[in-house]
Design a protein around this motif. Structure first.
Motif, PDB file in Angstrom:
ATOM      1  N   MET A  61       2.819  -4.207   1.555  1.00 44.49           N
ATOM      2  CA  MET A  61       3.640  -5.409   1.513  1.00 44.49           C
ATOM      3  C   MET A  61       2.921  -6.569   2.191  1.00 44.49           C
ATOM      4  SD  MET A  61       7.423  -3.886   2.346  1.00 44.49           S
ATOM      5  CE  MET A  61       8.140  -2.623   1.288  1.00 44.49           C
ATOM      6  N   GLY A  62       3.219  -7.788   1.739  1.00 44.69           N
ATOM      7  CA  GLY A  62       2.693  -8.969   2.405  1.00 44.69           C
ATOM      8  C   GLY A  62       1.193  -8.908   2.575  1.00 44.69           C
ATOM      9  N   GLY A  63       0.749  -8.958   3.828  1.00 46.50           N
ATOM     10  CA  GLY A  63      -0.681  -8.918   4.110  1.00 46.50           C
ATOM     11  C   GLY A  63      -1.371  -7.693   3.559  1.00 46.50           C
ATOM     12  N   GLY A  64      -0.632  -6.594   3.383  1.00 46.65           N
ATOM     13  CA  GLY A  64      -1.209  -5.406   2.761  1.00 46.65           C
ATOM     14  C   GLY A  64      -1.558  -5.633   1.307  1.00 46.65           C
ATOM     15  N   VAL A  65      -0.771  -6.466   0.617  1.00 43.54           N
ATOM     16  CA  VAL A  65      -1.106  -6.852  -0.751  1.00 43.54           C
ATOM     17  C   VAL A  65      -2.413  -7.627  -0.763  1.00 43.54           C
ATOM     18  CG1 VAL A  65      -0.400  -8.318  -2.695  1.00 43.54           C
ATOM     19  CG2 VAL A  65       1.262  -6.791  -1.601  1.00 43.54           C
ATOM     20  N   GLY A  66      -2.612  -8.485   0.224  1.00 35.08           N
ATOM     21  CA  GLY A  66      -3.840  -9.274   0.287  1.00 35.08           C
ATOM     22  C   GLY A  66      -5.083  -8.434   0.433  1.00 35.08           C
ATOM     23  N   VAL A  67      -4.999  -7.327   1.152  1.00 39.29           N
ATOM     24  CA  VAL A  67      -6.135  -6.418   1.324  1.00 39.29           C
ATOM     25  C   VAL A  67      -6.212  -5.419   0.180  1.00 39.29           C
ATOM     26  CG1 VAL A  67      -7.107  -4.593   2.790  1.00 39.29           C
ATOM     27  CG2 VAL A  67      -6.151  -6.646   3.841  1.00 39.29           C
ATOM     28  N   GLY A  68      -5.065  -4.924  -0.272  1.00 37.05           N
ATOM     29  CA  GLY A  68      -5.069  -3.822  -1.216  1.00 37.05           C
ATOM     30  C   GLY A  68      -5.033  -4.174  -2.678  1.00 37.05           C
ATOM     31  N   CYS A  69      -4.431  -5.316  -3.032  1.00 42.90           N
ATOM     32  CA  CYS A  69      -4.148  -5.581  -4.442  1.00 42.90           C
ATOM     33  C   CYS A  69      -5.074  -6.604  -5.093  1.00 42.90           C
ATOM     34  CB  CYS A  69      -2.689  -6.012  -4.607  1.00 42.90           C
ATOM     35  SG  CYS A  69      -1.512  -4.724  -4.132  1.00 42.90           S
ATOM     36  N   HIS A  70      -6.074  -7.093  -4.371  1.00 41.54           N
ATOM     37  CA  HIS A  70      -7.116  -7.919  -4.985  1.00 41.54           C
ATOM     38  C   HIS A  70      -8.370  -7.098  -5.273  1.00 41.54           C
ATOM     39  CE1 HIS A  70      -4.878 -11.580  -4.633  1.00 41.54           C
ATOM     40  NE2 HIS A  70      -4.787 -11.487  -3.325  1.00 41.54           N
ATOM     41  N   ALA A  71      -8.339  -5.818  -4.947  1.00 40.16           N
ATOM     42  CA  ALA A  71      -9.493  -4.954  -5.177  1.00 40.16           C
ATOM     43  C   ALA A  71      -9.686  -4.717  -6.672  1.00 40.16           C
ATOM     44  CB  ALA A  71      -9.297  -3.619  -4.450  1.00 40.16           C
ATOM     45  N   SER A  72     -10.866  -4.250  -7.011  1.00 45.26           N
ATOM     46  CA  SER A  72     -11.173  -4.017  -8.428  1.00 45.26           C
ATOM     47  C   SER A  72     -10.522  -2.755  -8.967  1.00 45.26           C
ATOM     48  CB  SER A  72     -12.693  -3.941  -8.624  1.00 45.26           C
ATOM     49  OG  SER A  72     -13.250  -2.899  -7.833  1.00 45.26           O
ATOM     50  N   HIS A  73     -10.219  -1.780  -8.084  1.00 43.13           N
ATOM     51  CA  HIS A  73      -9.626  -0.513  -8.503  1.00 43.13           C
ATOM     52  C   HIS A  73      -8.524  -0.158  -7.505  1.00 43.13           C
ATOM     53  CE1 HIS A  73     -13.644  -0.584 -10.279  1.00 43.13           C
ATOM     54  NE2 HIS A  73     -13.221   0.278 -11.179  1.00 43.13           N
ATOM     55  N   ARG A  74      -7.256  -0.233  -7.951  1.00 46.02           N
ATOM     56  CA  ARG A  74      -6.111  -0.083  -7.051  1.00 46.02           C
ATOM     57  C   ARG A  74      -5.304   1.135  -7.470  1.00 46.02           C
ATOM     58  NH1 ARG A  74      -4.241  -5.856  -8.950  1.00 46.02           N
ATOM     59  NH2 ARG A  74      -4.752  -4.705 -10.853  1.00 46.02           N
ATOM     60  N   ILE A  75      -5.198   2.095  -6.575  1.00 50.45           N
ATOM     61  CA  ILE A  75      -4.622   3.397  -6.903  1.00 50.45           C
ATOM     62  C   ILE A  75      -3.268   3.551  -6.213  1.00 50.45           C
ATOM     63  CG2 ILE A  75      -4.952   5.886  -6.701  1.00 50.45           C
ATOM     64  CD1 ILE A  75      -7.990   5.307  -6.781  1.00 50.45           C
TER      65      ILE A  75
END
Length: 345
Positions: A111-125
């Motif tokens: 959530m929130g800042g976690g989206v910024g680290v996790g959801c801009h990656a090239s491969h999101r699992i």
């Protein structure tokens, strides 16, 4: 115990967010450490890819550690939050544009800042426990960390639905809305991480069929209501007898800060016309730069995590009380205080 573990393993650079008791909430120092590692590995011939995971099974990253922003703003120090967001957004942009594959493992809360680290990656699992959301309007903020870009690119008007309500997505929803790529049961993750370390090749990721998406089934209902130009247009489009999507969204939205939702609507629309990470972060920063001093952010933190009374006193009683002039004031260009992009390569 260190808050973040950074090391090289085989062909991979490996970052672990290591605050499981705090649901791996992101501190300023953690942002800077991740950025430094990415800079170090950018041209490292031994690092073919990076993967980022979170300790424990409850969360990849539940958001930013915002208690210090409340404390500093209470002393009239708004510079602290502005500098934190400036550095965090620079990290978000680097992840989005990174020249090597980045794989993220998004168990539990992201959530929130976690989206910024996790959801801009090239491969999101994602897996069965994944719950991904942008709930910022509930604390007087707007969907930020580049999240407005993902919302703007979501099918139809799912972005407005998710950004204004803060609704939580499961694995199927996250893939449908563009916050994730691959569904893999968590029981297979350790073997996958080993394969990534050994091979340095994201081709070893073998996704399972994605679970059914609730959002997909709600798409026509969402599009019929959330297509308006302003927050007022969206509320006025809500039928008196709502279907499940709108009834659910309205219950969530009625708790959120009307000013933040008004601004979020405008940001998503502006980013949709120019879907670049730099544009998204620029528009988000115009609001976050001002939100502690002029918006509802401090009251939102107070109600959510300081006093925990869940009863924020927003500046505006409802969406109908937010004048367009205030939206304009919170979204005007920042001039010399705007984000600077020349340092991001």
């Amino acid at each position: 115990m260190t808050d973040i573990i950074i090391r090289k393993s085989g062909r991979a650079g490996h970052v672990t967010l290591n605050r499981p008791k705090a649901l791996n909430a992101l501190t300023w120092d953690m942002c800077l450490a991740i950025e430094s590692a990415l800079d170090d590995w950018r041209n490292d011939p031994d690092v073919a890819l990076i993967f980022i995971d979170g300790a424990g099974d409850r969360a990849f990253c539940s958001g930013g550690d915002i208690a210090e922003m409340y404390a500093t703003a209470g002393r009239g120090d708004y510079d602290y939050g502005q500098r934190f967001w400036r550095d965090e957004y620079r990290l978000n942009a680097k992840i989005h544009t990174y020249p090597r594959p980045i794989v993220t493992f998004l168990q539990g809360f992201t959530m929130g800042g976690g989206v910024g680290v996790g959801c801009h990656a090239s491969h999101r699992i994602v897996c069965d426990s994944s719950q991904i959301a942008m709930p910022e309007c509930g604390i007087g903020l707007v969907p930020d960390v580049g999240g407005s870009l993902i919302l703007a690119k979501a099918p139809g008007h799912c972005g407005e639905f998710l950004g204004l309500s803060g609704d939580r997505m499961n694995a199927g929803d996250a893939i449908y809305a563009g916050f994730a790529d691959s569904y893999i049961p968590e029981s297979e993750w350790e073997a996958l991480k080993t394969a990534l370390i050994d091979s340095g090749n994201p081709a070893v990721i073998k996704p399972h069929p994605a679970p059914e998406s609730r959002l997909a089934g709600w798409q026509s209902e969402i599009d019929a209501t959330f297509a308006g130009d302003t927050l007022g247009d969206i509320y006025r489009a809500m039928p008196a007898s709502s279907g499940p999507a709108i009834a659910h969204a309205r219950k969530l939205m009625d708790r959120n800060a009307p000013l933040a939702m008004s601004v979020a609507t405008q940001i998503i629309h502006q980013v949709r016309t120019d879907p670049r990470i730099e544009n998204a972060l620029d528009h988000e920063f115009r609001y976050t730069y001002r939100c502690a001093e002029q918006g509802d952010f401090i009251e939102g933190i107070r109600a959510a995590i300081i006093d925990r009374d869940r009863n924020p006193k927003w500046q505006h009683a409802s969406w109908a009380d937010v004048p367009a002039s205030e939206v304009q004031r919170m979204t005007a260009p920042l001039g010399e205080n705007a984000l600077q992009w020349e340092e991001i390569s």
